[in-house]
Design an enzyme around this catalytic site. Structure first.
Site, short mmCIF file in Angstrom:
data_model
loop_
_atom_site.label_atom_id
_atom_site.label_comp_id
_atom_site.label_asym_id
_atom_site.label_seq_id
_atom_site.Cartn_x
_atom_site.Cartn_y
_atom_site.Cartn_z
N HIS A 171 -7.79 31.67 25.22
CA HIS A 171 -6.59 31.14 25.41
C HIS A 171 -6.54 29.65 24.65
O HIS A 171 -5.80 29.41 24.15
CB HIS A 171 -6.12 31.29 27.01
CG HIS A 171 -4.82 30.44 27.13
ND1 HIS A 171 -3.43 30.83 27.41
CD2 HIS A 171 -4.65 28.97 27.33
CE1 HIS A 171 -2.68 30.19 27.70
NE2 HIS A 171 -3.22 28.89 27.67
N GLU A 172 -7.61 28.94 25.44
CA GLU A 172 -7.58 27.61 25.08
C GLU A 172 -7.95 27.08 23.49
O GLU A 172 -7.24 26.31 22.84
CB GLU A 172 -8.66 26.92 25.92
CG GLU A 172 -8.46 26.77 27.12
CD GLU A 172 -7.08 26.31 27.64
OE1 GLU A 172 -6.48 25.42 26.99
OE2 GLU A 172 -6.57 26.71 28.94
N HIS A 222 -4.75 27.02 21.74
CA HIS A 222 -4.29 25.75 21.44
C HIS A 222 -4.91 25.04 20.53
O HIS A 222 -4.39 24.12 19.82
CB HIS A 222 -4.34 25.00 23.08
CG HIS A 222 -3.56 25.59 24.11
ND1 HIS A 222 -2.02 25.95 23.76
CD2 HIS A 222 -3.59 26.00 25.36
CE1 HIS A 222 -1.61 26.63 25.06
NE2 HIS A 222 -2.39 26.61 25.65
N HIS A 233 1.97 27.66 24.27
CA HIS A 233 2.25 28.91 25.35
C HIS A 233 3.25 29.77 25.11
O HIS A 233 4.36 29.52 24.39
CB HIS A 233 2.51 28.41 26.47
CG HIS A 233 1.28 27.88 27.43
ND1 HIS A 233 1.43 26.59 28.38
CD2 HIS A 233 -0.05 27.90 27.21
CE1 HIS A 233 0.14 26.28 28.80
NE2 HIS A 233 -0.63 27.28 28.09
#
Length: 575
Positions: free
Chosen positions: A224-225, A228, A234
């Site tokens: 997930h990170e 980014h 998101h």
């Protein structure tokens, strides 16, 4: 604790409520972009209409029924561990401190990105450093498998993506809040010095391959990170890995497949990797090929026991030696040993080359030389008059090819390494050596030259490599020679024994059962053996006699590999 009342918000919820252990819902909605920052005059006061609108937006993004009321489902979602980044752009950026902008999306303007784990988790005793690094490698690979991005680990301070495990206020404007709550965050690409940096809350109990109820799965959060870190904001889709709320474990890192929506979003930023079809949904059975075995297995364990023909690391000479991804690989026959960048031997027993690098001929019984190519960090294997190029563990199409591509004689090479002094690749064969420019893909003029120019280096080497202390190492038979920095002369005190200094061997040790029992007494106090069902022993260990001065093998933190692109041009004078 904070109590909502009709005269404050126009919304009534029975009992005292907080979004998590310490953050009232007003602050939670503001923190994640649903409400503007608090007015310094009116404090927490918000109009009923503004709060209702914010709650509905949060419910809509979170996949809940849009009631506009702080019901139990809404409060439950607010209490779910999550990423620190806001979900939507803030309605008003003028009244409070500026947060990361979510739109428009930014992206890297280069395709080769370096990464480094700068600090490791201190509170998660279950995860060793090698496992953490392997999980970071896999999590980045999730994205590079489908987009034209290439990630490589470096040991210097100039990594594009710096990874830290830290606590509370860590001086980036986004403090962590202890267990639960916010668990990690990453900075979007851009011009800031923090671009791409990724931080994990070290107050969390980070785990791997643990049940959903035990700790926070590091691989799932890292994927997930890193989304980014390459520019994705998101997403509200329930199945998206970019949903801000913690999903729980997502399965085996070797087999994880991104949801299709996430693939489309990263394709919109960077395009499609050549080998990826963007028209096939992930549940298409034609796309379920068995994943490759990767270099860094999280448990550092081979699933196949060594055969009876496995060589003895303490009494053999080696076919090839190479530094790959900052680690040392010693090749002999069909096998290899691996040492971590801290110079810890991963296993006393060798692993099989074909299990890690798929695409070499099945009948290949040895390799002549191996090196990691500067620039694109692909791995090149040589055998006789042929060579193969690998991206990570998979051979590139069109190989093998003749070594004449390099301008080398068809007899092949004895040794190859990249000299840190000038980032040129040096090939050795018998009494001659060549200098090759991998960036321009051409041999430098004036070569070959006589190996006698490297004073003290024997001819007909087995192989050579550079190491993280900026020195070059040359191997022949059971001995090795060290050449410091930009020198072309062997240091005093060499040659030294390979087995003793690199491979946890005593003077008279071999891998036979009789001597192995005695050799265990020489291992440092960090000897953690793990006997799998097949009897294959795994350890991370150091030797008291494993360095020239009798010091432990762990290198000084100052002995790190300078990133390839930061070398001064003044160091590239011709030799």
């Amino acid at each position: 604790m904070s109590r909502y009342s009709d005269n404050l918000t126009g919304i009534s919820v029975s009992g005292e409520i907080t979004a998590n252990d310490s953050l009232p819902p007003h602050d939670w909605l503001s923190k994640y972009g649903y409400l503007p920052p608090s007015d310094p005059v009116n404090g927490q006061l918000q109009t009923k209409e503004a709060l209702t609108k914010a709650i509905k937006a949060m419910q809509r993004f979170g996949g809940l029924e849009e009631t506009g009321v702080l019901d139990q489902a809404t409060l439950g979602l607010m209490k779910t561990p999550r990423c620190s980044l806001p979900d939507v752009s803030e309605p008003d950026m003028s009244a409070g401190r500026k947060k990361r902008a979510l739109a428009p999306q930014t992206k890297w303007n280069k395709r080769h990105l370096s990464w480094r784990v700068r600090t490791f988790p201190k509170e998660s005793a279950l995860l060793g450093r090698d496992t953490v690094r392997a999980l970071m490698y896999y999590a980045l690979k999730v994205w590079s498998d489908i987009a034209p991005l290439n990630f490589h680990e470096v040991a210097g301070n100039e990594a594009d993506i710096q990874i830290d495990f830290t606590k509370a206020d860590h001086n980036d404007g986004y403090p962590f809040d202890g267990p639960g709550g916010t668990v990690a965050h990453a900075f979007f690409p851009g011009e800031r010095f923090t671009a791409g940096d990724t931080h994990f809350d070290d107050d969390e109990a980070w785990t791997f391959r643990s049940p959903d109820s035990h700790g926070m799965d590091l691989f799932a959060v890292a994927v997930h990170e890193f989304g980014h870190a390459i520019g994705l904001a998101h997403a509200s889709t329930i199945e998206s890995i970019m949903r801000p709320y913690y999903h729980g474990p997502v399965g085996d890192p070797l087999k994880y497949n991104l949801p299709y929506e996430d693939k489309v979003r990263v394709w919109q930023l960077y395009g499609v990797r050549d080998s990826v079809s963007h028209t096939v949904q992930p549940d298409d059975p034609s796309q379920t090929a068995e994943p490759p075995v990767l270099l860094d297995l999280p448990e550092n364990r081979s699933t196949i026991p060594p055969a009876r023909d496995a060589p003895d690391r303490c009494t053999t000479h080696f076919d090839a030696v190479a530094q790959i991804r900052g680690e040392a690989f010693f090749f002999k026959g069909k096998y290899f040993w691996r040492l971590t960048r801290e110079k810890h031997l991963v296993s006393l027993r060798p692993a099989q080359i074909h299990r890690f690098w798929r695409g070499l001929p099945a009948n290949l019984d040895s390799v002549d030389a191996v090196y990691e190519r500067p620039g694109d960090h692909k791995i090149v294997f040589f055998k006789g008059g042929k060579y193969w190029v690998f991206k990570d563990n998979n051979v590139e199409e069109g190989y093998p090819r003749p070594v004449s591509d390099f301008g080398l004689p068809m007899e092949g090479v004895d040794a190859v390494f990249v000299w840190l002094h000038n980032e040129k690749t040096y090939f050795f064969k018998d009494y001659q050596y060549w200098r090759y420019d991998d960036h321009l893909r051409r041999m430098d003029l004036g070569y070959p030259k006589d190996t006698a120019l490297w004073k003290g280096i024997p001819p007909q080497l087995d192989d050579a490599m550079r190491w993280s202390d900026s020195a070059s190492y040359f191997f022949k038979g059971k001995e090795y020679w060290r050449v410091a920095g930009s020198d072309m002369e062997v240091e005093a005190g060499y040659p030294r024994p390979i087995g003793k200094d690199w491979l946890v061997c005593s003077e008279m040790q071999s891998d036979s059962p009789e001597t192995q029992n005695n050799s265990n007494t020489r291992l440092h106090d960090q000897h953690h053996a793990d006997h799998a069902e097949n009897g294959y022993e795994v350890c991370s260990c150091t030797s008291d006699s494993a360095s020239p001065l009798g010091l432990p093998l762990t290198l000084s933190p100052a002995w790190v590999i300078a990133p390839l692109w930061t070398l001064a041009l003044s160091l590239s004078a011709p030799l």
